[in-house]
Design an enzyme around this catalytic site. Structure first.
Site, short mmCIF file in Angstrom:
data_model
loop_
_atom_site.label_atom_id
_atom_site.label_comp_id
_atom_site.label_asym_id
_atom_site.label_seq_id
_atom_site.Cartn_x
_atom_site.Cartn_y
_atom_site.Cartn_z
N SER A 1 11.31 -12.50 -32.30
CA SER A 1 11.69 -13.93 -32.11
C SER A 1 10.75 -15.36 -32.53
CB SER A 1 13.47 -13.88 -31.73
OG SER A 1 13.68 -14.83 -31.31
N TYR B 1 16.88 -12.74 -22.91
CA TYR B 1 16.63 -12.73 -24.22
C TYR B 1 14.92 -12.79 -25.00
CZ TYR B 1 17.12 -12.28 -29.54
OH TYR B 1 16.92 -12.26 -30.82
P1 NAP Z 1 22.68 -7.54 -35.57
O1 NAP Z 1 23.82 -7.45 -37.22
O2 NAP Z 1 23.60 -7.80 -34.13
O3 NAP Z 1 22.65 -5.60 -35.83
C1 NAP Z 1 21.84 -5.26 -35.19
C2 NAP Z 1 22.02 -3.90 -35.28
O4 NAP Z 1 21.50 -3.15 -34.13
C3 NAP Z 1 23.32 -3.82 -35.15
O5 NAP Z 1 23.48 -2.51 -36.09
C4 NAP Z 1 23.47 -3.32 -33.70
O6 NAP Z 1 24.13 -2.53 -33.31
C5 NAP Z 1 22.20 -1.96 -33.41
N1 NAP Z 1 22.04 -2.01 -32.09
C6 NAP Z 1 22.57 -2.35 -31.64
N2 NAP Z 1 22.16 -1.64 -29.79
C7 NAP Z 1 21.90 -0.45 -30.96
C8 NAP Z 1 20.59 0.68 -29.35
N3 NAP Z 1 20.55 0.42 -28.16
N4 NAP Z 1 20.16 1.22 -30.35
C9 NAP Z 1 20.64 1.38 -31.75
N5 NAP Z 1 20.79 0.21 -32.07
C10 NAP Z 1 21.18 -0.94 -31.48
O7 NAP Z 1 21.15 -8.28 -35.30
P2 NAP Z 1 20.73 -9.34 -35.87
O8 NAP Z 1 20.92 -10.28 -36.21
O9 NAP Z 1 20.27 -8.68 -38.14
O10 NAP Z 1 18.95 -8.43 -35.49
C11 NAP Z 1 18.36 -7.47 -35.59
C12 NAP Z 1 16.66 -8.39 -34.60
O11 NAP Z 1 16.37 -9.38 -35.04
C13 NAP Z 1 17.29 -8.54 -33.28
O12 NAP Z 1 15.71 -7.79 -32.42
C14 NAP Z 1 17.35 -9.60 -33.21
O13 NAP Z 1 16.86 -10.23 -32.03
C15 NAP Z 1 16.02 -9.89 -33.84
N6 NAP Z 1 16.44 -11.33 -34.87
C16 NAP Z 1 17.56 -11.77 -35.22
C17 NAP Z 1 17.49 -13.69 -35.79
C18 NAP Z 1 19.12 -14.01 -35.41
O14 NAP Z 1 19.13 -15.18 -36.25
N7 NAP Z 1 19.75 -13.12 -36.58
C19 NAP Z 1 17.05 -14.00 -34.56
C20 NAP Z 1 15.22 -13.76 -34.45
C21 NAP Z 1 15.48 -12.54 -33.89
P3 NAP Z 1 26.22 -2.23 -32.96
O15 NAP Z 1 26.38 -4.14 -33.47
O16 NAP Z 1 26.85 -1.80 -33.07
O17 NAP Z 1 25.61 -2.49 -31.22
#
Ligand code: NAP
Length: 248
Positions: A143, A156
């Site tokens: 991130s 985070y």
């Molecule tokens: P998201 O929409 O919240 O999806 C994350 C997925 O991971 C969900 O299906 C969640 O399931 C699952 N998950 C959570 N805890 C888990 C665990 N302990 N074991 C296995 N699966 C688990 O997140 P996203 O926005 O796509 O983000 C994905 C990655 O990108 C993350 O590492 C995040 O930090 C990074 N990121 C995102 C952004 C952004 O703006 N979106 C920016 C920078 C970095 P549940 O919901 O059922 O818990």
């Protein structure tokens, strides 16, 4: 048709939705068979069904990445079914944003446990066959919070800075075995994670981004595909920012 990943097997954590799902579908579209793991079993199954409809092999696994032994059991099943894993995308992550004086130990432990220790747990259980095969790509979703500090994100930011360090260290260890290890540092991307910020905050945040919008999951997936493809075999230990200019 894009066949850059023909004959490859990929494993994506957090593949039920958001960035992980977009990456899983993108890799499948480029010819890979894809293992989808997530704590959300129904979501993982839904992604898996979409991949099968594309004519690829896919299995969904319900897994909590904090459970080292559970991940080890899953990996045995994955190797039985797919025989190998060429590409690992560590993506499952959460936020529990709070100022430090409000952050309790659970907020700290859960974010470090999933976002950092979770990446170790999955990588540790997958790395040996990759090293033996002298082939593989590991992509860690970090991130911009892994590059700069942000208020309310001590947990985070620490986890994501850790992911960047983990990436660099592994790249140095694994280069001789032709296993590349890279990271992507997204800024604000449209997913359920950022939807939690609420409309007013999102409007304000967009004003701080030179490109004046949040990124799309498909834009992150496109970069991910390049980094795990054979076109990127000489790139390792790097962290690529995709943030609409937010951190320049
Ligand atoms: P998201 O929409 O919240 O999806 C994350 C997925 O991971 C969900 O299906 C969640 O399931 C699952 N998950 C959570 N805890 C888990 C665990 N302990 N074991 C296995 N699966 C688990 O997140 P996203 O926005 O796509 O983000 C994905 C990655 O990108 C993350 O590492 C995040 O930090 C990074 N990121 C995102 C952004 C952004 O703006 N979106 C920016 C920078 C970095 P549940 O919901 O059922 O818990």
């Amino acid at each position: 048709m894009d066949d850059r990943l023909q004959e490859k097997v990929a494993l994506v954590t957090g593949g039920a939705r958001g960035i992980g799902k977009a990456i899983a579908l993108k890799l499948a579209d480029a010819g890979a068979d894809v293992v989808v793991c997530d704590i959300d079993e129904d979501g993982a199954r839904a992604t898996c069904s979409q991949i099968k409809e594309m004519g690829r092999k896919s299995e969904a696994y319900k897994i909590n990445v904090t459970d080292f032994d559970g991940v080890a059991d899953m990996m045995k099943q994955v190797i039985d079914t797919f025989e190998k894993v060429d590409i690992l995308v560590n993506n499952a992550g959460i936020t529990r944003d709070k100022n430090i004086f409000l952050m309790d130990k659970t907020d700290w432990d859960s974010v470090i446990g999933i976002n950092l220790t979770g990446y170790f747990n999955v990588t540790r259980n997958i790395i040996m066959p990759m090293l033996k095969n002298k082939n593989g790509s590991i992509l860690n979703i970090a991130s911009v919070s892994g590059l700069i500090g942000l208020p309310g994100q001590a947990n985070y930011c620490s986890s994501k800075h850790g992911v960047v360090g983990f990436t660099k260290s592994l790249a140095k260890e694994c280069g001789r075995a032709k296993v590349t290890v890279n990271a992507i540092a997204p800024g604000f991307i449209e997913t359920e994670m950022t939807a939690k910020l609420g409309e007013d905050r999102i409007k304000e945040l967009k004003k701080t981004i030179p490109i004046r919008r949040f990124g799309l999951v498909d834009e992150v997936a496109e970069l991910a595909l390049f980094l795990v493809s054979d076109k990127a075999r000489y790139i390792t230990g790097q962290c690529f920012t995709i943030d609409g200019g937010l951190t320049v």
